[in-house]
Design a protein around this motif. Sequence first.
Motif, mmCIF file in Angstrom:
data_model
loop_
_atom_site.group_PDB
_atom_site.id
_atom_site.type_symbol
_atom_site.label_atom_id
_atom_site.label_comp_id
_atom_site.label_asym_id
_atom_site.label_seq_id
_atom_site.Cartn_x
_atom_site.Cartn_y
_atom_site.Cartn_z
ATOM 1 N N MET A 418 0.794 -1.295 0.016
ATOM 2 C CA MET A 418 -0.012 -0.059 -0.076
ATOM 3 C C MET A 418 0.836 1.265 0.065
ATOM 4 N N PHE A 419 2.042 1.156 0.303
ATOM 5 C CA PHE A 419 2.993 2.322 0.266
ATOM 6 C C PHE A 419 3.641 2.544 -0.810
ATOM 7 N N THR A 420 3.289 1.752 -2.045
ATOM 8 C CA THR A 420 3.861 1.714 -3.352
ATOM 9 C C THR A 420 3.009 2.433 -4.123
ATOM 10 N N PHE A 421 1.756 2.827 -3.857
ATOM 11 C CA PHE A 421 0.677 3.384 -4.846
ATOM 12 C C PHE A 421 0.912 4.840 -4.977
ATOM 13 N N GLY A 422 1.766 5.696 -4.335
ATOM 14 C CA GLY A 422 2.157 6.836 -4.399
ATOM 15 C C GLY A 422 1.480 7.800 -3.594
ATOM 16 N N TYR A 423 0.479 7.391 -2.492
ATOM 17 C CA TYR A 423 -0.035 8.417 -1.690
ATOM 18 C C TYR A 423 0.898 8.942 -0.553
ATOM 19 N N PHE A 424 1.613 8.063 0.112
ATOM 20 C CA PHE A 424 2.736 8.265 1.414
ATOM 21 C C PHE A 424 4.139 8.587 0.698
ATOM 22 N N PHE A 425 4.391 7.651 -0.159
ATOM 23 C CA PHE A 425 5.768 7.790 -0.630
ATOM 24 C C PHE A 425 5.812 7.817 -2.020
ATOM 25 N N PRO A 426 5.720 8.967 -2.818
ATOM 26 C CA PRO A 426 5.808 9.030 -4.137
ATOM 27 C C PRO A 426 6.816 8.517 -5.098
ATOM 28 N N ASN A 427 8.110 8.561 -4.210
ATOM 29 C CA ASN A 427 9.411 7.746 -5.043
ATOM 30 C C ASN A 427 9.113 6.510 -5.274
ATOM 31 N N PHE A 428 8.174 5.616 -4.276
ATOM 32 C CA PHE A 428 7.965 4.394 -4.662
ATOM 33 C C PHE A 428 7.448 4.002 -5.764
ATOM 34 N N LYS A 429 6.498 4.805 -6.254
ATOM 35 C CA LYS A 429 5.637 4.440 -7.613
ATOM 36 C C LYS A 429 6.489 4.254 -8.686
ATOM 37 N N TYR A 430 7.720 4.991 -8.778
ATOM 38 C CA TYR A 430 8.576 4.728 -9.991
ATOM 39 C C TYR A 430 9.833 3.877 -9.636
ATOM 40 N N ALA A 431 10.180 3.819 -8.539
ATOM 41 C CA ALA A 431 11.292 2.966 -8.192
ATOM 42 C C ALA A 431 11.213 1.412 -8.614
ATOM 43 N N LYS A 432 12.049 0.451 -8.936
ATOM 44 C CA LYS A 432 12.327 -0.699 -9.196
ATOM 45 C C LYS A 432 11.808 -1.594 -7.911
ATOM 46 N N LYS A 433 10.615 -2.495 -8.100
ATOM 47 C CA LYS A 433 10.228 -3.243 -6.832
ATOM 48 C C LYS A 433 9.900 -4.399 -7.309
ATOM 49 N N LYS A 434 9.858 -5.308 -6.377
ATOM 50 C CA LYS A 434 9.338 -6.711 -6.390
ATOM 51 C C LYS A 434 8.107 -6.960 -5.500
ATOM 52 N N TYR A 435 6.997 -7.307 -5.970
ATOM 53 C CA TYR A 435 5.896 -7.600 -4.931
ATOM 54 C C TYR A 435 5.872 -9.198 -4.687
ATOM 55 N N TYR A 436 5.665 -9.467 -3.452
ATOM 56 C CA TYR A 436 5.679 -10.882 -2.880
ATOM 57 C C TYR A 436 4.180 -11.348 -2.778
ATOM 58 N N LEU A 437 3.834 -12.202 -3.891
ATOM 59 C CA LEU A 437 2.513 -12.619 -3.984
ATOM 60 C C LEU A 437 2.442 -14.078 -4.099
ATOM 61 N N PRO A 438 1.522 -14.773 -3.667
ATOM 62 C CA PRO A 438 0.386 -14.466 -3.127
ATOM 63 C C PRO A 438 0.310 -14.151 -1.631
ATOM 64 N N TYR A 439 1.639 -14.088 -1.107
ATOM 65 C CA TYR A 439 1.420 -14.022 0.471
ATOM 66 C C TYR A 439 1.112 -12.806 1.058
ATOM 67 N N PHE A 440 -0.008 -12.912 1.748
ATOM 68 C CA PHE A 440 -0.233 -11.881 2.854
ATOM 69 C C PHE A 440 0.465 -11.806 4.013
ATOM 70 N N LEU A 441 0.550 -10.623 4.645
ATOM 71 C CA LEU A 441 1.381 -10.340 5.843
ATOM 72 C C LEU A 441 1.043 -11.479 6.779
ATOM 73 N N ARG A 442 0.049 -12.072 7.069
ATOM 74 C CA ARG A 442 -0.351 -12.951 7.992
ATOM 75 C C ARG A 442 0.541 -14.336 7.744
ATOM 76 N N ASP A 443 0.502 -14.514 6.180
ATOM 77 C CA ASP A 443 1.287 -15.679 5.734
ATOM 78 C C ASP A 443 2.775 -15.540 6.117
ATOM 79 N N VAL A 444 3.138 -14.564 5.976
ATOM 80 C CA VAL A 444 4.686 -14.353 6.327
ATOM 81 C C VAL A 444 4.935 -14.562 7.692
ATOM 82 N N LEU A 445 4.173 -14.049 8.478
ATOM 83 C CA LEU A 445 4.395 -14.068 10.067
ATOM 84 C C LEU A 445 4.001 -15.692 10.578
#
Length: 454
Positions: A418-445
């Motif tokens: 949710m931090f990568t959609f540009g609302y909080f940290f605009p730089n994230f929107k255009y940075a190189k990134k990797k999403y970890y799907l389909p794991y939710f936060l609870r799955d990681v814990l």
Amino acid sequence: MLETIHFYHTNDIHSHFEYWLRSQYFIRNERLAYAEKGEPSFLFDVGDHLDRSNIYTEATLGLGNVKLLNEAQYDVVTIGNNEGITLDFDELYHLYDDARFEVVVANLKAANGENPKWLKPYTILRTKYGTKIGVIGATAFYELFYKELQWEITEPRKAIISIAKELRGEVDILLCLSHLGITEDEMLAQECPELDVIFGAHTHHFLEEGKMVNGVLLTGCGKFGAYTGHLVIQYDHERRKIVHKEEMVIDNALLPEIEGELEFLEQLSHTGKELMSEPLFQSAKSYNKEWFHHSQISRLFAKAVLEHTGADCAMFNAGIFLDGLKKGNVSKYDIHRILPHPINLCVVELTGRQLKEVYLQAKNEEWSQLELRGLGFRGLVFGKILTYEFSVNKNRELIVKGEVSDLNKTYQLATLDMFTFGYFFPNFKYAKKKYYLPYFLRDVLVEYCKRHFS
């Protein structure tokens, strides 16, 4: 002959079933009454019917939602991002196997292999008087997410326009189920006057009487099942054209209460809890949660995030923890209660200079009191942004993993999608990134605790 056709529609219910029984009882009686008068009717859903923050939906992985749609006798639905990117490939592939309604999504297909049998770009409905109604569907363009989940998604407006031009000569009425948002709907109406009505969703907009744009009627019924839309179209068979279209919105809270509503909700919750009652691991101690400070559970979660991603450092908001972790046996239900959000991890690549800027931005004290709605967040308050393995010292130097950083070096920051959609940290929107799907936060814990608590 002048034919009157009724279209009832819902959108963005997000597994909020407080008004489900009364609204469906109302719709069913209305449709029966119109049928007696010889006036056809249809029932549509425009996506995000499910939301995995709901216990029943989580326990059944959305199959319970499909069961409810079947029982309510929906005719056509499209998918929202909650159907599309909060389930893994196989879960979505088989979500509608037993659906007794049509599912239309014009801009989605399996990246490898055959599409699921339920997936089609459009359908054509027919009234008993022979009127042909084309219904196209499309969902929001979350390209990186769908790619990670082995789906191929295309730009929705282009897909809709192409099909609309193809269908316009074959049907009498042309409709679109659009889980794209109000701005996209307005642009679509400008670019595609072939459409008669766009049923809207995704941005939770509310259009009490609809909105006319370039001759196309737009609708929107808010969110969480608070409202049901009722569109009326009058079609002149002699002139072969629509002569009237009118949208109205029903406030479901004002409908008569139906006997058994509370029992219905309790039964859904009970079913969900039962299905999620099996212990996942055992904790030797309890871990408290805090919304405005670091806590035992936030430190535990940070270790899980860093181990799962291999990133240099981590950042998330304390409000994601709705409860602490109890001592003893911990079930899937317990973990869901702590982290109900359909949120994934994302690793963002940033230079030391950018990472330092992020750290300073994260100190914004106003954010901690924010009552955030959307972006996957299902908590009560945003809470303090917590950082792990990076900070800025008294000399205003960036410290990463205990060492003074090189501001020109690239670092990997594990954070929430949710931090990568540009609302909080605009730089994230255009940075190189990797999403970890389909794991939710609870799955990681859960996976971390299984490895380290056994």
